[in-house]
Each structure stands twice: as C-alpha cells, then as structure tokens.
Design a protein around this motif. Sequence first.
Motif, short mmCIF file in Angstrom:
data_model
loop_
_atom_site.label_atom_id
_atom_site.label_comp_id
_atom_site.label_asym_id
_atom_site.label_seq_id
_atom_site.Cartn_x
_atom_site.Cartn_y
_atom_site.Cartn_z
N ALA A 191 0.86 -1.19 0.00
CA ALA A 191 0.00 0.00 0.00
C ALA A 191 0.89 1.23 0.00
O ALA A 191 2.07 1.17 0.33
CB ALA A 191 -0.93 0.00 1.21
N PHE A 219 -5.33 1.86 6.44
CA PHE A 219 -4.32 0.81 6.50
C PHE A 219 -4.76 -0.37 7.36
O PHE A 219 -4.26 -1.48 7.19
CB PHE A 219 -3.00 1.39 7.00
CG PHE A 219 -2.41 2.39 6.05
CD1 PHE A 219 -1.86 1.99 4.84
CD2 PHE A 219 -2.42 3.75 6.34
CE1 PHE A 219 -1.34 2.91 3.95
CE2 PHE A 219 -1.90 4.68 5.46
CZ PHE A 219 -1.35 4.26 4.26
N MET A 225 -6.45 -2.60 4.94
CA MET A 225 -5.46 -3.24 4.08
C MET A 225 -4.74 -4.37 4.83
O MET A 225 -4.44 -5.42 4.26
CB MET A 225 -4.46 -2.21 3.56
CG MET A 225 -5.06 -1.17 2.62
SD MET A 225 -5.67 -1.86 1.05
CE MET A 225 -4.12 -2.26 0.22
N ARG A 226 -4.47 -4.17 6.11
CA ARG A 226 -3.82 -5.23 6.91
C ARG A 226 -4.75 -6.43 7.06
O ARG A 226 -4.32 -7.58 7.00
CB ARG A 226 -3.43 -4.68 8.27
CG ARG A 226 -2.88 -5.72 9.25
CD ARG A 226 -1.61 -6.42 8.72
NE ARG A 226 -1.19 -7.49 9.61
CZ ARG A 226 -0.28 -7.34 10.57
NH1 ARG A 226 0.29 -6.16 10.78
NH2 ARG A 226 0.05 -8.36 11.34
N VAL A 254 4.01 -1.07 3.52
CA VAL A 254 3.52 0.26 3.16
C VAL A 254 4.69 1.14 2.75
O VAL A 254 5.69 1.22 3.47
CB VAL A 254 2.76 0.93 4.33
CG1 VAL A 254 2.38 2.36 3.96
CG2 VAL A 254 1.51 0.12 4.68
N ASP A 292 -6.34 4.40 12.04
CA ASP A 292 -6.33 3.51 10.88
C ASP A 292 -5.56 4.11 9.71
O ASP A 292 -5.19 3.39 8.78
CB ASP A 292 -7.76 3.21 10.43
CG ASP A 292 -8.51 2.34 11.43
OD1 ASP A 292 -7.87 1.82 12.37
OD2 ASP A 292 -9.74 2.19 11.28
N GLU A 293 -5.33 5.44 9.73
CA GLU A 293 -4.63 6.11 8.63
C GLU A 293 -3.13 6.22 8.87
O GLU A 293 -2.41 6.71 8.00
CB GLU A 293 -5.24 7.50 8.42
CG GLU A 293 -6.70 7.44 7.98
CD GLU A 293 -7.38 8.79 8.04
OE1 GLU A 293 -6.83 9.71 8.68
OE2 GLU A 293 -8.47 8.93 7.45
N PRO A 301 0.11 4.19 8.95
CA PRO A 301 0.48 2.85 8.48
C PRO A 301 1.35 2.06 9.43
O PRO A 301 1.33 0.82 9.41
CB PRO A 301 1.22 3.14 7.18
CG PRO A 301 1.81 4.50 7.36
CD PRO A 301 0.78 5.26 8.17
N HIS A 341 0.15 -0.86 11.59
CA HIS A 341 -0.55 -1.91 10.85
C HIS A 341 0.36 -2.70 9.90
O HIS A 341 0.05 -3.85 9.58
CB HIS A 341 -1.70 -1.29 10.05
CG HIS A 341 -2.67 -0.53 10.90
ND1 HIS A 341 -3.51 -1.15 11.79
CD2 HIS A 341 -2.91 0.80 11.01
CE1 HIS A 341 -4.24 -0.23 12.42
NE2 HIS A 341 -3.90 0.96 11.95
N ALA A 342 1.45 -2.10 9.45
CA ALA A 342 2.31 -2.75 8.47
C ALA A 342 3.37 -3.61 9.14
O ALA A 342 3.85 -3.30 10.23
CB ALA A 342 2.99 -1.70 7.60
N THR A 368 7.48 -0.89 6.79
CA THR A 368 7.11 0.42 6.25
C THR A 368 8.38 1.07 5.71
O THR A 368 9.41 1.09 6.38
CB THR A 368 6.51 1.33 7.33
OG1 THR A 368 5.41 0.67 7.95
CG2 THR A 368 6.04 2.65 6.74
#
Length: 487
Positions: free
Chosen positions: A228, A239, A242-243, A255, A272-273, A275, A278-279, A282
Amino acid sequence: MTAESVTTPSPALGAEYAETASAAYAAALKVIESVEPRIADATRQELADQRDSLKLIASENYASPAVLLTMGTWFSDKYAEGTIGHRFYAACQNVDTVEALAAEHARELFGAPYAYAQPHSGIDANLVAYWAILNTRIEAPGLAELGVKNVNDLSEADWEQLRTKMGNQRLMGMSLDTGGHLTHGFRPNISGKMFHQRSYGTDPETGLLDYAKIAEAAREFKPLILVAGYSAYPRRVNFAKMREIADEVGATFMVDMAHFAGLVAGKVFTGDEDPVPHAHVTTTTTHKSLRGPRGGLVLATEEYSGAVDKGCPMVLGGPLSHVMAAKAVALAEARQPSFREYAQRIADNAKALADGFLSRGARLVTGGTDNHIVLLDVTSFGLTGRQAESALLDAGVVTNRNSIPADPNGAWYTSGIRFGTPALTTRGFGADDFDRVAELVVEVLKNTQPDGTSKAKYTVADGTAERVHAASAELLSANPLYPGLML
C-alpha cells in the motif's frame, strides 16, 4: 518567516541561526569557488531559481540549513559497510553513533519497533524491504526444508531450487496510473521483474480505493506481499483494512509512505490512517514531506528486523554516513512540536488549493484531496500533461505531469498535473496564498493552446507568462526562502 520555516526550526534560534547559516554558506561557496568556480556559480543560481519559482512538485521540499550543512562533512570520507557495532571497516565508532541516533529518532518519531537508516533512496528502501521479506518468508524456511542452516552449505542444485522459489513469489500493489509508484510492481521496474505482479486500481467512477474489490483480487491472486502507499493518490488510506486483507490471504503487508511520511510524523494521519502500527514493514524517503536529506528509511516489526538489518551487503553498498547524519538532524527537527503544526498546514493548504481549482471550474481526480496532493485533469483545458507542465514552467510555476486513471495519453505525455503543498508551506504560504496559486495556474492553462501536430508543443497567449510571473513574485517576496542567507 514563521517558527516552522526552514530558516528557524525553533523560535529560540531566530536571527542568530540565520546569520550563522549565512556565514557558513558564504564561506563554503568561497572554498568551492577556489577550485571550480562554475560549481559555485551553479549553486548560487540554483538558490536564486528556487527563490524565484512557485515550487509545487509534491516530492520536493526545502531542507533546513542545519540538515544541508550536515551533509558537507568528513563523514563523507568513511566506508562503513555492515551494521552498528559490526562493521567490515575499522574506526567506525562515530558512524555507529550517527546511525544509532538516526534510527533512534525514527523509532521515536513513528512509534516503530525497529528502524534502518542506511538506504540511499526510496527505491533502495523498497528493495531492502522486498528482499528482507523474501529472506524471512522464503529463504529461512527453504533452508530448513533442504536440511541446511547456512546458504554457504547449499549445493548448486539446492541453490537453483531456492532461487527459483524466491523468484516465484507474488506481489500486489497499486497501479501506476491510479497513483501507485514504479517500485510497486511496474513491469519495467526491478520490482515488476522480481515478482509475479498484479495491480489493484481505484473505482472508475470515484477514483477512490475500493477495499472490497482489493480483497477480492487478493483472494484470487494470493500475493506473498501486499503493498500500500502512493505517489499520486490524493486521498488517505485505511491501513487497518489493508492489513485485514493481507492477513486473510497470508501476505506480508508493506507500506511505502515516502510521500506522506511528514503527515504521519506530524500526526495528521493517526489511527487507521497511520500505516506504522498496521504494516509489517514500512518504507519511506526522508525528503519530501519529512523535509530532510535525500535518502530512505525502513521501519519494521521485530519479525523482519534481522533481515532488514542485512540491507548492506544484501542490496546496499557502503552507507552514506554524512547523509545518515543529516537524517538524524531532520528527524530531530520533526520531533519538535512545531513540525506538527507544519504538517497540519500542509493538509490545510492542499484543501485550499483543491477548493481554489474547483471554484474555477477545474477538474480534479477524486474531486478533491485530504492529504498533500492535488491531481488536476488537464484534458478539460484541451491539453496534455506535457503541454501543461511546460506552459506552467514558462510562467515560473514548477510542477510535474502525471498519469491519471485510464490515462489516454500514457505515462510520458499524460493527462494530469500533480501538485503538492509541502514546499510552499515550508516557505510560509497559507490558505489564501494557495487559492491565489490556483487562480494563477488556471489563468495559464486557459491561455494555453495545444499544437495539433504534437502532444508536447503549445502556445501561450502573449503576456500571460509575464503576468503570472509578476503575481508569483508578490507571493514569493512575502514568503522568502532562506531569508538572511546572502550569497
């Protein structure tokens, strides 16, 4: 100039900082001039050109004098292959200090478990990330299957089997024409040659990511890596969703936040925005919205940290120690409270620029923005991106042409112009200034006629470039670049 500007990253520094920086650059140029005066002249001219133009390229910014000066030291003279405390050259204790500080600032700034400061660029950072993921997901299990612990113990037949397995993996990233980057699987790029690749795009009606369709495509394709991030998508990304998609199909979630890292660092993107939480991995550049030197970073969870730490010699050559030092300085600046104010103004100014275009009848991809990017569809002016870019440059407005979804003119001539607000925000531009910028851009484009024989040639109505130059000069003089720097 405001406290968040490139001249005074802290209010406490003020005039003394500017005076010291001016003396430092004057002395440096005098030394350069004694050896090759043409380089000194070109350097002065570059500053003059940047002072005299509306820089709206989304991937460019202005680094502080402290960051720029840090790159011009004897750290440039050191070889330091390896990692902190484990170098292949002697006398690297000071490089260890520099790299450790850069990594420390990156971890604290982004809330990441691990940070790697050696990549020379964003592409290098992505290559390190890709190979680290392959090594973690494929090589280690593959060695176990072959009954060995070390790659040096493999027979040639075993090596061939392992190479085939590593080169037979799948990557899924955002398509180039909908805002993705070359390194997200574009076929002519190394990423498109390393992997079996499939792209996901955006909804053809809204231009927005459709997470349900991305999930459907991921279930069908089953990528090892789901990427992403974007270079020309004017919206935020969820994100967390996406995860979830990556976890469902067993993919490593990577990401690339090179463009919007400053908005993450400045806490414009949270929850959530953001990354990083969640990644698995990165990546980012350290210039663009982070306002640092040209270079890259990789952030990772502990699972991938060991493989990322082998970026040199796996992918990289000797680290650029002087640039790592400048990264540490820039990241230290980004940890100051003033950087959060700067990051918020980047987003506010992008909205003002988008609103300025829309109020004047221009067409924007996705109908607006909620990050730092505004993507203008110039087909409504009867132009290609190449023609629009060149006409704007004639008027002192520096942009870059960019593809738009389902672009009829391809990736070279394009049908779009990408605008970014980080650089002029650094100079102190506010919402009213960006509304005026939109007015000037539209004036140029409305007064530009395509040459029907070429997608590159055009004519601009007499007097337009001069009028826009004069109007731009007013905006620029009110927001000087490196004021007090006299060369």
